[in-house]
Design an enzyme around this catalytic site. Structure first.
Site, short mmCIF file in Angstrom:
data_model
loop_
_atom_site.label_atom_id
_atom_site.label_comp_id
_atom_site.label_asym_id
_atom_site.label_seq_id
_atom_site.Cartn_x
_atom_site.Cartn_y
_atom_site.Cartn_z
N TYR A 8 42.82 41.45 40.95
CA TYR A 8 43.17 40.87 39.58
C TYR A 8 42.90 39.38 39.75
CZ TYR A 8 45.77 39.44 35.61
OH TYR A 8 46.15 38.80 34.32
N GLU A 28 36.49 35.29 35.47
CA GLU A 28 36.45 35.31 33.88
C GLU A 28 36.85 33.64 33.33
OE1 GLU A 28 39.07 38.22 32.10
OE2 GLU A 28 38.40 39.72 33.47
#
Length: 132
Positions: free
Chosen positions: A68, A75
């Site tokens: 994560y 991102e």
């Protein structure tokens, strides 16, 4: 939300600015996404079949600690790197990316803590099953 962020990254960011696909951030994002999906769908497949190997459950509820942060930071980095080229296309595009990046920060914290709560709940249930 996950689907929306993936569509944003693939279509609005990388498709619009293909030079980003050659970056380490893009590669690390794809690795995080890919490993996450392999683990997730393996878990679902085994669960539906009625057979649940401990390693699959462990992977499902522990790999997010690494994947994560890797995925979300990749991102964010790609969105950040797209802001300046987006400004050259249209100022509102850059503002939209800045707003999205601004939302990513608290949103990632909320999602990460939710996953930790899910992990505690599932792992606590597994400990109860072993004790029985």
């Amino acid at each position: 939300m996950q689907v929306a962020s993936r569509l944003l990254l693939v279509w609005a960011v990388v498709n619009t600015f293909p030079f980003l696909a050659k970056s380490a951030g893009y590669s690390s994002m794809l690795i995080a996404w890919s490993v996450t999906e392999v683990v997730r769908y393996s878990y679902f497949t085994f669960t539906l079949s009625g057979f649940q190997p401990g390693i699959i459950s462990w992977l499902r509820y522990n790999t997010f600690y690494v994947l994560y942060p890797l995925g979300i930071s990749s991102e964010c980095w790609l969105i950040y790197k797209a802001i300046e080229p987006a400004r050259r296309v249209r100022q509102e595009f850059a503002w939209a990316l800045q707003l999205i990046l601004f939302i990513y920060i608290p949103g990632s914290y909320v999602l990460f803590t939710h996953m930790m709560a899910q992990r505690r709940k599932v792992m606590r249930g597994k400990q109860v099953q072993k004790a029985e």
